[in-house]
Design a protein around this motif. Structure first.
Motif, PDB file in Angstrom:
ATOM      1  N   GLY A 114      79.801 -25.210 -59.092  1.00  0.00           N
ATOM      2  CA  GLY A 114      80.994 -25.383 -58.295  1.00  0.00           C
ATOM      3  C   GLY A 114      80.729 -25.747 -56.839  1.00  0.00           C
ATOM      4  N   GLN A 115      81.851 -25.924 -56.118  1.00  0.00           N
ATOM      5  CA  GLN A 115      81.813 -26.448 -54.752  1.00  0.00           C
ATOM      6  C   GLN A 115      81.109 -25.513 -53.759  1.00  0.00           C
ATOM      7  OE1 GLN A 115      82.698 -29.453 -53.911  1.00  0.00           O
ATOM      8  NE2 GLN A 115      82.541 -29.284 -51.704  1.00  0.00           N
ATOM      9  N   LYS A 116      81.321 -24.195 -53.872  1.00  0.00           N
ATOM     10  CA  LYS A 116      80.699 -23.268 -52.915  1.00  0.00           C
ATOM     11  C   LYS A 116      79.179 -23.325 -52.986  1.00  0.00           C
ATOM     12  CE  LYS A 116      84.532 -20.058 -52.651  1.00  0.00           C
ATOM     13  NZ  LYS A 116      85.013 -18.702 -52.896  1.00  0.00           N
ATOM     14  N   VAL A 117      78.629 -23.382 -54.179  1.00  0.00           N
ATOM     15  CA  VAL A 117      77.178 -23.469 -54.339  1.00  0.00           C
ATOM     16  C   VAL A 117      76.685 -24.813 -53.820  1.00  0.00           C
ATOM     17  CG1 VAL A 117      75.301 -23.468 -56.026  1.00  0.00           C
ATOM     18  CG2 VAL A 117      77.152 -21.821 -56.234  1.00  0.00           C
ATOM     19  N   ARG A 118      77.486 -25.852 -53.990  1.00  0.00           N
ATOM     20  CA  ARG A 118      77.103 -27.170 -53.462  1.00  0.00           C
ATOM     21  C   ARG A 118      76.965 -27.115 -51.936  1.00  0.00           C
ATOM     22  NH1 ARG A 118      79.726 -33.049 -54.656  1.00  0.00           N
ATOM     23  NH2 ARG A 118      78.422 -34.188 -53.196  1.00  0.00           N
ATOM     24  N   ILE A 119      77.903 -26.454 -51.280  1.00  0.00           N
ATOM     25  CA  ILE A 119      77.867 -26.355 -49.817  1.00  0.00           C
ATOM     26  C   ILE A 119      76.647 -25.557 -49.360  1.00  0.00           C
ATOM     27  CG2 ILE A 119      79.061 -25.388 -47.809  1.00  0.00           C
ATOM     28  CD1 ILE A 119      81.707 -26.168 -49.267  1.00  0.00           C
ATOM     29  N   VAL A 120      76.385 -24.425 -50.006  1.00  0.00           N
ATOM     30  CA  VAL A 120      75.225 -23.608 -49.654  1.00  0.00           C
ATOM     31  C   VAL A 120      73.936 -24.394 -49.886  1.00  0.00           C
ATOM     32  CG1 VAL A 120      73.894 -21.552 -50.303  1.00  0.00           C
ATOM     33  CG2 VAL A 120      76.381 -21.403 -50.041  1.00  0.00           C
ATOM     34  N   THR A 121      73.862 -25.117 -50.989  1.00  0.00           N
ATOM     35  CA  THR A 121      72.674 -25.923 -51.289  1.00  0.00           C
ATOM     36  C   THR A 121      72.501 -27.028 -50.259  1.00  0.00           C
ATOM     37  OG1 THR A 121      72.977 -25.478 -53.643  1.00  0.00           O
ATOM     38  CG2 THR A 121      71.550 -27.320 -53.067  1.00  0.00           C
ATOM     39  N   SER A 122      73.590 -27.658 -49.860  1.00  0.00           N
ATOM     40  CA  SER A 122      73.516 -28.732 -48.864  1.00  0.00           C
ATOM     41  C   SER A 122      73.024 -28.209 -47.523  1.00  0.00           C
ATOM     42  CB  SER A 122      74.891 -29.385 -48.680  1.00  0.00           C
ATOM     43  OG  SER A 122      75.319 -29.984 -49.861  1.00  0.00           O
ATOM     44  N   ILE A 123      73.567 -27.093 -47.076  1.00  0.00           N
ATOM     45  CA  ILE A 123      73.164 -26.525 -45.787  1.00  0.00           C
ATOM     46  C   ILE A 123      71.706 -26.071 -45.837  1.00  0.00           C
ATOM     47  CG2 ILE A 123      73.559 -24.598 -44.196  1.00  0.00           C
ATOM     48  CD1 ILE A 123      76.577 -24.870 -44.920  1.00  0.00           C
ATOM     49  N   SER A 124      71.312 -25.403 -46.918  1.00  0.00           N
ATOM     50  CA  SER A 124      69.926 -24.952 -47.059  1.00  0.00           C
ATOM     51  C   SER A 124      68.973 -26.137 -47.083  1.00  0.00           C
ATOM     52  CB  SER A 124      69.756 -24.148 -48.351  1.00  0.00           C
ATOM     53  OG  SER A 124      70.602 -23.034 -48.356  1.00  0.00           O
ATOM     54  N   GLY A 125      69.328 -27.166 -47.814  1.00  0.00           N
ATOM     55  CA  GLY A 125      68.497 -28.363 -47.871  1.00  0.00           C
ATOM     56  C   GLY A 125      68.374 -29.036 -46.521  1.00  0.00           C
ATOM     57  N   PHE A 126      69.479 -29.087 -45.786  1.00  0.00           N
ATOM     58  CA  PHE A 126      69.458 -29.701 -44.454  1.00  0.00           C
ATOM     59  C   PHE A 126      68.521 -28.946 -43.516  1.00  0.00           C
ATOM     60  CE2 PHE A 126      71.039 -29.871 -40.101  1.00  0.00           C
ATOM     61  CZ  PHE A 126      70.967 -31.240 -39.868  1.00  0.00           C
TER      62      PHE A 126
END
Length: 158
Positions: A114-126
């Motif tokens: 889902g979207q919340k995990v996508r956001i956390v993954t994006s921020i962590s990756g950044f």
């Protein structure tokens, strides 16, 4: 600063890379086309990409230094990275077909969790990639300073 043959070769290489990069980018209209092209990559291109990723600045900055300091105690475990490539290639890659066409890990995580995990993954990756880029820039600055006798700040800017 007196120009040496090293300077001429190095800057010619950089200018040639820019020219060829701009020339080959003609016709690219989307991030998908840029990232995965038409999925028409030869084996040589894929192997070259993996090798260039594996043998990066950290290879020269860490592995060579530590091998020089501690010898085989450090180098032998590094050799097992090759074994890890084969394990990943044999066990994991065949099971990743559901992720074909995804442009990022965050996009794949979105489909699964889902979207919340996508956001956390994006921020962590950044955050992670920002650190890697900072290290690469520092190494580039050091290379400019030691090899071309250019201030490391100017090397980072270049």
């Amino acid at each position: 600063m007196a120009w040496t043959i090293d300077h001429i070769i190095f800057f010619s290489f950089l200018i040639l890379n820019v020219i060829l990069g701009l020339k080959s980018s003609k016709g690219i209209t989307s991030i998908t086309q840029y990232a995965i092209g038409d999925r028409n990559f030869s084996t040589a291109v894929l192997v070259s990409t993996l090798v260039a990723t594996w043998v990066s600045g950290s290879f020269f900055a860490n592995i060579l230094i530590e091998t020089y300091k501690t010898g085989l105690y450090y180098f032998i475990p590094v050799l097992f990275e090759v074994v890890c490539f084969f394990i990943v290639g044999y066990f994991f890659i065949p099971r990743m077909s559901e992720f074909l066409g995804k442009l990022s890990i965050a996009e794949a995580m979105n489909d699964i969790y889902g979207q919340k995990v996508r956001i956390v993954t994006s921020i962590s990756g950044f955050i992670f990639v920002s650190g890697l880029i900072a290290v690469q820039l520092k190494i580039a600055g050091s290379v400019f300073e030691y090899i071309l006798n250019i201030n490391s700040l100017y090397g980072i800017i270049l």
